[in-house]
Scaffold this motif. Structure first.
Motif, mmCIF file in Angstrom:
data_model
loop_
_atom_site.group_PDB
_atom_site.id
_atom_site.type_symbol
_atom_site.label_atom_id
_atom_site.label_comp_id
_atom_site.label_asym_id
_atom_site.label_seq_id
_atom_site.Cartn_x
_atom_site.Cartn_y
_atom_site.Cartn_z
ATOM 1 N N LEU A 174 0.864 -1.176 0.000
ATOM 2 C CA LEU A 174 0.000 0.000 0.000
ATOM 3 C C LEU A 174 0.903 1.230 0.000
ATOM 4 O O LEU A 174 1.807 1.337 0.828
ATOM 5 N N ASP A 175 0.691 2.134 -0.929
ATOM 6 C CA ASP A 175 1.499 3.351 -1.006
ATOM 7 C C ASP A 175 0.532 4.531 -1.098
ATOM 8 O O ASP A 175 0.036 4.874 -2.173
ATOM 9 N N ILE A 176 0.258 5.132 0.051
ATOM 10 C CA ILE A 176 -0.767 6.176 0.144
ATOM 11 C C ILE A 176 -0.136 7.496 0.560
ATOM 12 O O ILE A 176 0.682 7.539 1.487
ATOM 13 N N ARG A 177 -0.484 8.566 -0.152
ATOM 14 C CA ARG A 177 -0.023 9.923 0.198
ATOM 15 C C ARG A 177 -1.051 10.571 1.130
ATOM 16 O O ARG A 177 -2.248 10.531 0.865
ATOM 17 N N VAL A 178 -0.554 11.161 2.191
ATOM 18 C CA VAL A 178 -1.429 11.832 3.159
ATOM 19 C C VAL A 178 -0.983 13.284 3.291
ATOM 20 O O VAL A 178 0.162 13.565 3.658
ATOM 21 N N SER A 179 -1.896 14.204 2.991
ATOM 22 C CA SER A 179 -1.580 15.642 3.073
ATOM 23 C C SER A 179 -2.182 16.241 4.343
ATOM 24 O O SER A 179 -3.360 16.010 4.644
ATOM 25 N N VAL A 180 -1.369 16.999 5.079
ATOM 26 C CA VAL A 180 -1.859 17.697 6.273
ATOM 27 C C VAL A 180 -1.357 19.136 6.223
ATOM 28 O O VAL A 180 -0.440 19.477 5.468
ATOM 29 N N SER A 181 -1.935 19.991 7.043
ATOM 30 C CA SER A 181 -1.568 21.409 7.015
ATOM 31 C C SER A 181 -0.182 21.629 7.637
ATOM 32 O O SER A 181 0.331 20.801 8.389
ATOM 33 N N TYR A 182 0.407 22.786 7.330
ATOM 34 C CA TYR A 182 1.727 23.133 7.853
ATOM 35 C C TYR A 182 1.704 23.338 9.370
ATOM 36 O O TYR A 182 2.733 23.265 10.035
ATOM 37 N N ASP A 183 0.542 23.574 9.933
ATOM 38 C CA ASP A 183 0.432 23.772 11.381
ATOM 39 C C ASP A 183 0.486 22.455 12.156
ATOM 40 O O ASP A 183 0.564 22.462 13.389
ATOM 41 N N SER A 184 0.433 21.339 11.459
ATOM 42 C CA SER A 184 0.378 20.030 12.121
ATOM 43 C C SER A 184 1.723 19.664 12.737
ATOM 44 O O SER A 184 2.797 19.986 12.196
ATOM 45 N N ASP A 185 1.633 18.965 13.861
ATOM 46 C CA ASP A 185 2.833 18.452 14.527
ATOM 47 C C ASP A 185 3.269 17.158 13.834
ATOM 48 O O ASP A 185 2.492 16.200 13.750
ATOM 49 N N ILE A 186 4.506 17.115 13.355
ATOM 50 C CA ILE A 186 4.978 15.972 12.565
ATOM 51 C C ILE A 186 4.917 14.675 13.369
ATOM 52 O O ILE A 186 4.450 13.644 12.884
ATOM 53 N N LYS A 187 5.390 14.713 14.617
ATOM 54 C CA LYS A 187 5.410 13.517 15.442
ATOM 55 C C LYS A 187 3.979 13.007 15.681
ATOM 56 O O LYS A 187 3.722 11.792 15.648
ATOM 57 N N LYS A 188 3.060 13.935 15.945
ATOM 58 C CA LYS A 188 1.679 13.531 16.204
ATOM 59 C C LYS A 188 1.066 12.872 14.968
ATOM 60 O O LYS A 188 0.372 11.859 15.077
ATOM 61 N N VAL A 189 1.327 13.442 13.788
ATOM 62 C CA VAL A 189 0.794 12.857 12.545
ATOM 63 C C VAL A 189 1.335 11.444 12.364
ATOM 64 O O VAL A 189 0.584 10.510 12.041
ATOM 65 N N ILE A 222 3.309 16.545 3.054
ATOM 66 C CA ILE A 222 2.873 15.284 2.449
ATOM 67 C C ILE A 222 3.635 14.126 3.083
ATOM 68 O O ILE A 222 4.871 14.053 3.016
ATOM 69 N N PHE A 223 2.878 13.229 3.710
ATOM 70 C CA PHE A 223 3.449 12.027 4.326
ATOM 71 C C PHE A 223 3.205 10.821 3.422
ATOM 72 O O PHE A 223 2.221 10.779 2.674
ATOM 73 N N ILE A 224 4.099 9.851 3.514
ATOM 74 C CA ILE A 224 3.869 8.572 2.834
ATOM 75 C C ILE A 224 3.429 7.541 3.869
ATOM 76 O O ILE A 224 3.904 7.532 5.010
ATOM 77 N N PHE A 225 2.502 6.702 3.466
ATOM 78 C CA PHE A 225 2.005 5.609 4.298
ATOM 79 C C PHE A 225 2.231 4.333 3.485
ATOM 80 O O PHE A 225 1.529 4.084 2.517
ATOM 81 N N ARG A 226 3.248 3.552 3.859
ATOM 82 C CA ARG A 226 3.587 2.343 3.111
ATOM 83 C C ARG A 226 3.552 1.127 4.025
ATOM 84 O O ARG A 226 4.209 1.108 5.065
ATOM 85 N N ALA A 227 2.786 0.142 3.604
ATOM 86 C CA ALA A 227 2.662 -1.093 4.385
ATOM 87 C C ALA A 227 2.317 -2.235 3.432
ATOM 88 O O ALA A 227 1.781 -2.016 2.341
ATOM 89 N N TRP A 228 2.605 -3.458 3.869
ATOM 90 C CA TRP A 228 2.412 -4.638 3.015
ATOM 91 C C TRP A 228 1.133 -5.379 3.380
ATOM 92 O O TRP A 228 0.789 -5.495 4.555
ATOM 93 N N VAL A 229 0.462 -5.887 2.328
ATOM 94 C CA VAL A 229 -0.739 -6.710 2.519
ATOM 95 C C VAL A 229 -0.681 -7.872 1.533
ATOM 96 O O VAL A 229 0.089 -7.845 0.559
ATOM 97 N N ASN A 230 -1.488 -8.901 1.792
ATOM 98 C CA ASN A 230 -1.627 -9.974 0.810
ATOM 99 C C ASN A 230 -2.312 -9.422 -0.432
ATOM 100 O O ASN A 230 -3.226 -8.592 -0.333
ATOM 101 N N THR A 231 -1.866 -9.883 -1.594
ATOM 102 C CA THR A 231 -2.400 -9.359 -2.853
ATOM 103 C C THR A 231 -3.920 -9.466 -2.920
ATOM 104 O O THR A 231 -4.604 -8.549 -3.379
ATOM 105 N N LYS A 232 -4.463 -10.568 -2.440
ATOM 106 C CA LYS A 232 -5.915 -10.768 -2.503
ATOM 107 C C LYS A 232 -6.671 -9.757 -1.630
ATOM 108 O O LYS A 232 -7.864 -9.516 -1.835
ATOM 109 N N ASP A 233 -5.976 -9.149 -0.663
ATOM 110 C CA ASP A 233 -6.616 -8.180 0.238
ATOM 111 C C ASP A 233 -6.338 -6.730 -0.151
ATOM 112 O O ASP A 233 -6.770 -5.814 0.557
ATOM 113 N N TYR A 234 -5.628 -6.523 -1.264
ATOM 114 C CA TYR A 234 -5.111 -5.180 -1.565
ATOM 115 C C TYR A 234 -6.201 -4.120 -1.625
ATOM 116 O O TYR A 234 -6.133 -3.102 -0.939
ATOM 117 N N TRP A 235 -7.216 -4.332 -2.474
ATOM 118 C CA TRP A 235 -8.214 -3.289 -2.665
ATOM 119 C C TRP A 235 -9.080 -3.080 -1.419
ATOM 120 O O TRP A 235 -9.443 -1.941 -1.092
#
Length: 267
Positions: A174-189, A222-235
């Protein structure tokens, strides 16, 4: 051929009998071939073969049997075997010259079976089309799209095109882009996104989970969210994770920015 014409001209009873027998050979023979084709396609036939190879071989055998039936019918009518061979050879040459694409498709089918870029059951995209591979025949590969359309792709074009196989490997990322505002705390996100990943059952916890700040764009982090799943569960995982991320960001009052423009006017 002259003997054949003589028999027709004389109206001999033997010819009529042979003609009836030849027609029966074709009618009964084609019926038997049709039954054999259905039998070959059952799961217990050629069980040790790859489904793609099986569909190609079945297609080849069926065409060969039909040609053999035509030869038997002509032989029964008294046409010399040498004449039949010459006739089929001439027809094959004429068809080959007229339908060079057909020969290209046949060669493409062989290339697909040899190099195996996909097999029956795989989900692929090629030439602007995508779907599950239903069968690989002598000339065409049959795909079934997600909305159940049947697509027939020529093997020649398919073997020479770029093919993306989405299901060949057992795992997908899974390769998902997550956008948050500049006011956000990086560690908290990162903590919020990590909790989403660790609490979701379909994500494989024995594989790396990568959540990092990727870039600082004009209006958001912009944060990246990358994690692995079984192909059959991808969508399933892809849609679930997107929903869970949105809910978690809202719950933790982390703003998701939207495009905006500041205009300064001078008096």
């Amino acid at each position: 051929m002259e003997k054949l014409f003589e028999k027709i001209a004389n109206g001999g009873s033997d010819f009529l009998v042979n003609l009836v027998v030849s027609l029966l050979i074709l009618i009964i023979g084609f019926k038997i071939v049709s039954l054999l084709e259905k039998s070959f396609k059952k799961e217990h036939k050629f069980s040790k073969l790859d489904p793609s190879v099986k569909s190609f071989i079945v297609s080849f055998i069926i065409i060969g049997l039909k040609v053999l039936l035509c030869i038997m019918a002509l032989t029964n009518l008294g046409v010399p075997s040498a004449t039949i061979i010459t006739l089929f050879g001439s027809c094959a040459l004429a068809v080959g010259l007229a339908l060079q694409g057909g020969l290209s498709n046949l060669a493409g089918g062989l290339m697909i079976l040899i190099f195996k870029p996909f097999k029956v059951g795989d989900y692929i995209s090629a030439n602007g089309y995508e779907g599950y591979v239903k069968s690989v025949t002598m000339f065409y590969t049959c795909l079934v799209s997600l909305d159940n359309k049947v697509l027939q792709l020529p093997n020649g074009n398919l073997s020479n095109s770029e093919i993306t196989n989405y299901t060949m490997n057992k795992l997908r990322m899974l390769d998902i882009r997550v956008s948050v505002s500049y006011d956000s705390d990086i560690k908290k996100v990162k903590d919020v996104l990590s909790k989403v990943a660790n609490n979701y059952d379909l994500i494989l916890k024995d594989k790396d989970i990568n959540i990092r700040l990727k870039e600082m764009s004009d209006s958001s982090l912009i944060f990246i969210f990358r994690a692995w799943v079984n192909t059959k569960d991808y969508w399933t995982a892809f849609y679930d994770i997107n929903e869970l991320i949105k809910e978690s960001l809202d719950k933790n009052k982390i703003e998701i920015p939207y495009p905006q423009m500041d205009i300064h006017m001078k008096k």
